[in-house]
Scaffold this motif. Structure first.
Motif, PDB file in Angstrom:
ATOM      1  N   ALA A   1      42.208  36.161  53.549  1.00 54.95           N
ATOM      2  CA  ALA A   1      41.217  36.097  52.338  1.00 54.95           C
ATOM      3  C   ALA A   1      39.840  35.956  52.919  1.00 54.95           C
ATOM      4  O   ALA A   1      38.829  36.621  52.469  1.00 54.95           O
ATOM      5  N   ASP A   2      39.764  35.367  54.098  1.00 59.62           N
ATOM      6  CA  ASP A   2      38.341  35.086  54.861  1.00 59.62           C
ATOM      7  C   ASP A   2      37.694  36.392  55.206  1.00 59.62           C
ATOM      8  O   ASP A   2      36.532  36.861  55.116  1.00 59.62           O
ATOM      9  N   SER A   3      38.715  37.294  55.839  1.00 58.19           N
ATOM     10  CA  SER A   3      38.372  38.631  56.584  1.00 58.19           C
ATOM     11  C   SER A   3      38.228  39.593  55.339  1.00 58.19           C
ATOM     12  O   SER A   3      37.066  40.324  55.287  1.00 58.19           O
ATOM     13  N   MET A   4      38.672  39.531  54.273  1.00 59.29           N
ATOM     14  CA  MET A   4      38.451  40.242  53.097  1.00 59.29           C
ATOM     15  C   MET A   4      37.153  39.888  52.355  1.00 59.29           C
ATOM     16  O   MET A   4      36.299  40.815  51.738  1.00 59.29           O
ATOM     17  N   LEU A   5      36.796  38.901  52.109  1.00 57.34           N
ATOM     18  CA  LEU A   5      35.645  38.156  51.587  1.00 57.34           C
ATOM     19  C   LEU A   5      34.431  38.554  52.493  1.00 57.34           C
ATOM     20  O   LEU A   5      33.279  38.856  51.692  1.00 57.34           O
ATOM     21  N   VAL A   6      34.513  38.499  53.675  1.00 58.46           N
ATOM     22  CA  VAL A   6      33.459  38.891  54.836  1.00 58.46           C
ATOM     23  C   VAL A   6      32.987  40.491  54.532  1.00 58.46           C
ATOM     24  O   VAL A   6      31.989  40.836  54.221  1.00 58.46           O
ATOM     25  N   SER A   7      34.340  41.278  54.353  1.00 62.95           N
ATOM     26  CA  SER A   7      33.959  42.771  54.368  1.00 62.95           C
ATOM     27  C   SER A   7      33.785  43.039  52.933  1.00 62.95           C
ATOM     28  O   SER A   7      32.797  44.213  52.966  1.00 62.95           O
TER      29      SER A   7
ATOM     30  N   PRO B   1      49.230  41.189  35.983  1.00 61.08           N
ATOM     31  CA  PRO B   1      47.725  41.039  36.438  1.00 61.08           C
ATOM     32  C   PRO B   1      47.563  41.647  37.947  1.00 61.08           C
ATOM     33  O   PRO B   1      46.562  42.176  38.286  1.00 61.08           O
ATOM     34  N   MET B   2      48.670  41.415  38.821  1.00 58.25           N
ATOM     35  CA  MET B   2      48.454  42.113  40.175  1.00 58.25           C
ATOM     36  C   MET B   2      48.331  43.815  39.727  1.00 58.25           C
ATOM     37  O   MET B   2      47.464  44.239  40.615  1.00 58.25           O
ATOM     38  N   HIS B   3      48.885  44.341  39.018  1.00 56.64           N
ATOM     39  CA  HIS B   3      48.668  45.840  38.823  1.00 56.64           C
ATOM     40  C   HIS B   3      47.379  46.065  38.125  1.00 56.64           C
ATOM     41  O   HIS B   3      46.813  47.199  38.452  1.00 56.64           O
ATOM     42  N   ILE B   4      47.098  45.329  37.431  1.00 56.15           N
ATOM     43  CA  ILE B   4      45.637  45.380  36.753  1.00 56.15           C
ATOM     44  C   ILE B   4      44.579  45.421  37.875  1.00 56.15           C
ATOM     45  O   ILE B   4      43.639  46.293  38.034  1.00 56.15           O
ATOM     46  N   ALA B   5      44.868  44.453  38.750  1.00 54.72           N
ATOM     47  CA  ALA B   5      43.695  44.504  40.184  1.00 54.72           C
ATOM     48  C   ALA B   5      43.669  45.627  40.770  1.00 54.72           C
ATOM     49  O   ALA B   5      42.975  46.159  41.490  1.00 54.72           O
ATOM     50  N   ALA B   6      44.902  46.240  40.864  1.00 53.28           N
ATOM     51  CA  ALA B   6      45.062  47.480  41.628  1.00 53.28           C
ATOM     52  C   ALA B   6      44.298  48.546  40.947  1.00 53.28           C
ATOM     53  O   ALA B   6      43.804  49.529  41.301  1.00 53.28           O
ATOM     54  N   ALA B   7      44.508  48.606  39.672  1.00 52.30           N
ATOM     55  CA  ALA B   7      43.866  49.821  38.650  1.00 52.30           C
ATOM     56  C   ALA B   7      42.337  49.533  38.660  1.00 52.30           C
ATOM     57  O   ALA B   7      41.675  50.367  38.189  1.00 52.30           O
ATOM     58  N   SER B   8      41.977  48.249  39.100  1.00 50.98           N
ATOM     59  CA  SER B   8      40.575  47.842  38.945  1.00 50.98           C
ATOM     60  C   SER B   8      39.943  48.054  40.252  1.00 50.98           C
ATOM     61  O   SER B   8      38.649  47.421  40.189  1.00 50.98           O
ATOM     62  N   SER B   9      40.673  48.360  41.372  1.00 52.92           N
ATOM     63  CA  SER B   9      40.296  48.308  42.646  1.00 52.92           C
ATOM     64  C   SER B   9      39.475  46.984  43.209  1.00 52.92           C
ATOM     65  O   SER B   9      38.618  47.058  44.068  1.00 52.92           O
ATOM     66  N   THR B  10      40.055  46.046  42.600  1.00 55.93           N
ATOM     67  CA  THR B  10      39.817  44.540  42.983  1.00 55.93           C
ATOM     68  C   THR B  10      40.586  44.031  44.276  1.00 55.93           C
ATOM     69  O   THR B  10      41.733  44.329  44.526  1.00 55.93           O
ATOM     70  N   PRO B  11      39.684  43.739  45.338  1.00 56.40           N
ATOM     71  CA  PRO B  11      40.465  43.406  46.350  1.00 56.40           C
ATOM     72  C   PRO B  11      41.258  42.257  46.290  1.00 56.40           C
ATOM     73  O   PRO B  11      41.140  41.385  45.412  1.00 56.40           O
TER      74      PRO B  11
ATOM     75  N   SER C   1      43.203  49.625  52.654  1.00 57.98           N
ATOM     76  CA  SER C   1      41.852  49.583  51.873  1.00 57.98           C
ATOM     77  C   SER C   1      41.526  48.178  51.599  1.00 57.98           C
ATOM     78  O   SER C   1      41.259  47.206  52.397  1.00 57.98           O
ATOM     79  N   ASN C   2      41.595  48.033  50.193  1.00 58.94           N
ATOM     80  CA  ASN C   2      41.147  46.217  49.601  1.00 58.94           C
ATOM     81  C   ASN C   2      42.305  45.640  49.256  1.00 58.94           C
ATOM     82  O   ASN C   2      42.364  44.789  48.485  1.00 58.94           O
ATOM     83  N   ILE C   3      43.578  46.110  49.551  1.00 59.12           N
ATOM     84  CA  ILE C   3      44.942  45.562  49.194  1.00 59.12           C
ATOM     85  C   ILE C   3      45.515  45.051  50.355  1.00 59.12           C
ATOM     86  O   ILE C   3      45.942  45.792  51.370  1.00 59.12           O
ATOM     87  N   ALA C   4      46.123  43.562  50.239  1.00 61.16           N
ATOM     88  CA  ALA C   4      46.924  43.156  51.490  1.00 61.16           C
ATOM     89  C   ALA C   4      48.200  42.474  50.752  1.00 61.16           C
ATOM     90  O   ALA C   4      48.151  42.109  49.708  1.00 61.16           O
ATOM     91  N   ILE C   5      49.276  42.997  51.355  1.00 59.10           N
ATOM     92  CA  ILE C   5      50.564  42.671  50.668  1.00 59.10           C
ATOM     93  C   ILE C   5      51.315  41.962  51.746  1.00 59.10           C
ATOM     94  O   ILE C   5      51.548  42.343  52.844  1.00 59.10           O
ATOM     95  N   LEU C   6      51.777  40.642  51.316  1.00 62.25           N
ATOM     96  CA  LEU C   6      52.497  39.830  52.281  1.00 62.25           C
ATOM     97  C   LEU C   6      54.005  39.591  51.784  1.00 62.25           C
ATOM     98  O   LEU C   6      54.153  39.392  50.603  1.00 62.25           O
ATOM     99  N   CYS C   7      54.930  39.849  52.645  1.00 63.34           N
ATOM    100  CA  CYS C   7      56.115  39.663  52.420  1.00 63.34           C
ATOM    101  C   CYS C   7      57.357  39.496  53.616  1.00 63.34           C
ATOM    102  O   CYS C   7      57.049  40.018  54.471  1.00 63.34           O
TER     103      CYS C   7
END
Length: 390
Positions: free
Chosen positions: A384-390, A294-304, A345-351
């Motif tokens: 998440a808060d910063s992404m939802l505002v933008s 589902p993570m890759h589906i979100a990337a393919a759908s341009s979902t934040p 862009s609209n993707i954040a990766i935490l590791c």
């Protein structure tokens, strides 16, 4: 070269199927009139809505299915009849194995002008060989080289994203300029979203599971804390996945919340087909997920999205978009493997990139699971808060 049919033996995992998207796009641009046949697990049906022929490969379960049918035929037979049935069944032992099932599947599909095995198993190459296709392309591994006409070796696979590895297989069959061109992942979409029709509130998706194993999963307590925060803010929260037990545990963890808040929590675990999954994720304002299909589906759908990594390698399977590709996977690139937070862009990766990671194990071999535990709900909520505002 005249190409009318292209056969693709797809990967078995959903995420890998999505990551073949760029290679498929480039093949379709190069051969716009060709018929595409995709063979693989149910995951390959993610492309069914895009006018591509999708065929499920059931060769792995074929022997078990044959035994089940045989036992069903014995019901009601007398002793003599059963002995005869057993003898005939034993004489045809060669028809009850995966190789024979792969042969039957290949012959039912027939020859293709071009064929590629995005699946790295021996049986992926054997399938192409059995079809009789003149050009059979795949990676030279798992004793497959003799079955392929083009058995390719990667010189430095560790520096390539999985998307690039799939494109590497097709490079000799498309224009050089097109091969070098960076494309985003892309999936067909329809109108089967299961999200509530309410444009006044934010819709946030949570994907707490991962098919590969528990090591890839962020702590359920952390997911519960994040869900609580979103419900407190009045957002709709949708739970995705296939793990009924994990879903129940998360739902139980939210029982203390008010009835109004609980109404905004929609559990879609095991309630979506692939088309509904794609459409629902595409309609979200934010998706929080482990490294998963589902993570890759979100990337393919341009979902934040906020993607949480621990035991897997961000340099191989991180969410793919054009900015991430140009920044971390092109020439003179910066290494994504050293970044604890990537926002493009609209993707954040935490590791956290602990010394024991990426172990790529299904369960944490050291038991502590710190690679995921050290990523806190507060970190995720702040992003998440910063992404939802933008």
């Amino acid at each position: 070269m005249q190409v009318s049919t292209i056969l693709l033996r797809m990967p078995n995992w959903l995420g890998d199927c999505v990551m073949t998207s760029c290679a498929i796009q480039k093949l379709r641009v190069t051969y716009p009139d060709a018929r595409f046949i995709l063979v693989g697990s149910k995951a390959c049906e993610i492309y069914k809505a895009d006018s591509l022929t999708c065929i499920i490969d059931e060769s792995k379960t074929y022997p078990k299915t044959q035994r089940w049918h045989f036992k069903k035929q014995l019901v009601g037979l007398g002793v003599i009849a059963k002995i005869k049935a057993y003898i005939l069944y034993s004489l045809k032992f060669w028809q009850r194995n995966r190789i024979y099932a792969t042969y039957l599947l290949a012959k039912s599909i027939g020859k293709a002008d071009l064929s590629f095995s995005f699946n790295n198993s021996f049986f992926g190459a054997l399938f192409l060989c059995f079809t009789g296709s003149k050009i059979r392309v795949g990676f030279a591994k798992n004793a497959r080289s003799a079955l392929l006409t083009h058995a390719l070796k990667l010189q430095d696979s560790h520096s390539m994203h999985q998307v690039q590895k799939y494109e590497f297989l097709i490079q000799d069959f498309i224009e050089p300029g097109l091969f070098a061109h960076i494309l985003p992942l892309k999936l067909p979409q329809s109108t089967q979203s299961l999200l509530i029709d309410d444009k006044q509130h934010k819709h946030i998706g949570i994907n707490p599971g991962a098919a590969f194993g528990s090591a890839k999963c962020w702590q359920k307590e952390y997911f519960i804390a994040v869900i609580e925060a979103f419900l407190d803010q009045g957002h709709y929260v949708y739970l995705f996945g296939t793990d009924s037990n994990l879903s129940w545990q998360i739902t139980q963890g939210l029982r203390h919340m008010s009835i109004t808040q609980q109404k905004n929590f929609i559990n879609l675990t095991n309630k979506t087909n692939l088309t509904q999954l794609v459409d629902s994720i595409a309609a979200l304002h934010l998706f929080i997920t482990n490294d998963s299909g589902p993570m890759h589906i979100a990337a393919a759908s341009s979902t934040p999205m906020i993607s949480i990594f621990g035991p897997t390698d961000t340099s191989e399977t991180c969410p793919w978009n054009e900015k991430i590709a140009k920044h971390y996977f092109c020439s003179h690139r910066e290494s994504i493997s050293k970044q604890s937070l990537v926002v493009e862009s609209n993707i954040a990766i935490l590791c956290k990139h602990l010394s024991c990671a990426p172990c790529k194990k299904r369960t944490c071999p050291l038991v502590h699971h710190n690679c995921m535990k050290e990523i806190t709900p507060q970190e995720v909520l702040l992003i998440a808060d910063s992404m939802l505002v933008s």
